[in-house]
Design a protein around this motif. Sequence first.
Motif, mmCIF file in Angstrom:
data_model
loop_
_atom_site.group_PDB
_atom_site.id
_atom_site.type_symbol
_atom_site.label_atom_id
_atom_site.label_comp_id
_atom_site.label_asym_id
_atom_site.label_seq_id
_atom_site.Cartn_x
_atom_site.Cartn_y
_atom_site.Cartn_z
ATOM 1 N N VAL A 130 0.839 -1.199 0.000
ATOM 2 C CA VAL A 130 0.000 0.000 0.000
ATOM 3 C C VAL A 130 0.877 1.253 0.000
ATOM 4 C CG1 VAL A 130 -1.605 1.357 1.436
ATOM 5 C CG2 VAL A 130 -2.041 -1.078 1.016
ATOM 6 N N ALA A 131 1.925 1.250 0.810
ATOM 7 C CA ALA A 131 2.828 2.410 0.883
ATOM 8 C C ALA A 131 3.517 2.662 -0.454
ATOM 9 C CB ALA A 131 3.861 2.200 1.989
ATOM 10 N N VAL A 132 3.928 1.595 -1.137
ATOM 11 C CA VAL A 132 4.566 1.735 -2.450
ATOM 12 C C VAL A 132 3.580 2.343 -3.445
ATOM 13 C CG1 VAL A 132 5.475 0.431 -4.429
ATOM 14 C CG2 VAL A 132 6.293 -0.066 -2.110
ATOM 15 N N PHE A 133 2.350 1.842 -3.461
ATOM 16 C CA PHE A 133 1.321 2.380 -4.359
ATOM 17 C C PHE A 133 1.101 3.869 -4.078
ATOM 18 C CE2 PHE A 133 -3.000 3.736 -5.178
ATOM 19 C CZ PHE A 133 -3.197 3.347 -6.484
ATOM 20 N N GLU A 134 0.980 4.217 -2.810
ATOM 21 C CA GLU A 134 0.712 5.609 -2.450
ATOM 22 C C GLU A 134 1.850 6.542 -2.848
ATOM 23 O OE1 GLU A 134 -2.452 4.938 1.165
ATOM 24 O OE2 GLU A 134 -0.334 5.168 1.709
ATOM 25 N N ALA A 135 3.077 6.106 -2.686
ATOM 26 C CA ALA A 135 4.225 6.930 -3.072
ATOM 27 C C ALA A 135 4.269 7.121 -4.587
ATOM 28 C CB ALA A 135 5.520 6.290 -2.582
ATOM 29 N N ARG A 136 3.933 6.077 -5.324
ATOM 30 C CA ARG A 136 3.982 6.120 -6.780
ATOM 31 C C ARG A 136 2.797 6.883 -7.373
ATOM 32 N NH1 ARG A 136 3.687 0.788 -7.904
ATOM 33 N NH2 ARG A 136 1.487 0.928 -8.374
ATOM 34 N N GLU A 137 1.603 6.650 -6.850
ATOM 35 C CA GLU A 137 0.371 7.177 -7.457
ATOM 36 C C GLU A 137 -0.178 8.435 -6.780
ATOM 37 O OE1 GLU A 137 -0.863 5.940 -10.263
ATOM 38 O OE2 GLU A 137 0.665 4.365 -10.298
ATOM 39 N N HIS A 138 0.332 8.783 -5.607
ATOM 40 C CA HIS A 138 -0.182 9.932 -4.844
ATOM 41 C C HIS A 138 -1.690 9.797 -4.618
ATOM 42 C CE1 HIS A 138 3.734 11.709 -5.264
ATOM 43 N NE2 HIS A 138 3.669 11.507 -6.572
ATOM 44 N N ALA A 139 -2.104 8.603 -4.259
ATOM 45 C CA ALA A 139 -3.502 8.283 -3.997
ATOM 46 C C ALA A 139 -3.561 7.293 -2.844
ATOM 47 C CB ALA A 139 -4.148 7.689 -5.245
#
Length: 173
Positions: free
Chosen positions: A102-111
């Motif tokens: 989840v943290a990786v997704f959030e850092a990459r997508e800003h969502a």
Amino acid sequence: MHDMTMRMRSRRFLLTAATITAVLSLAAVTPALAGTGATHTTTTRAAAASGAQGDPRGAGRRVADFYGAYIDAVWDSEDPAAGAAAKALRSFYLSAGAQKKVAVFEAREHADGILFAQNVPVKWKVTNTGSGAGHATNRVTLTWSDGPDAQVTNIDVQSDLQTLKITDLKQAG
């Protein structure tokens, strides 16, 4: 002696007031936690008529509990406790591996990596889609507005049947 008696009465009064406040707060929060509270009158009537129940032993129920509480927390962004609540829910319901993903997704997508979006849905539904090899899979359907043309997205959520922790979240078609 009179001064000490006054201080003791003040303390008792404060403790009594704090206890009453806590009880009233619990009474106000309990229906929401049970799933019977709602913001809109029609939703309240529907929730009261349908009731709510749960079982902490079921992976699907845990996913539903997580998404319900998580969406409530991020929806109420003006409450100072909302951010801490959302973080605590992630920590409790998600495995360490899922939290990292989840943290990786959030850092990459800003969502938001739980909702796969930058905003908050108005409705959610969880449906069991199967289990096997020690895991259960549930489909979380998020509805982003009201009305007949409301946008809907789906997330497949995998849970470990032993720990009941969410181990994976994937956007689904």
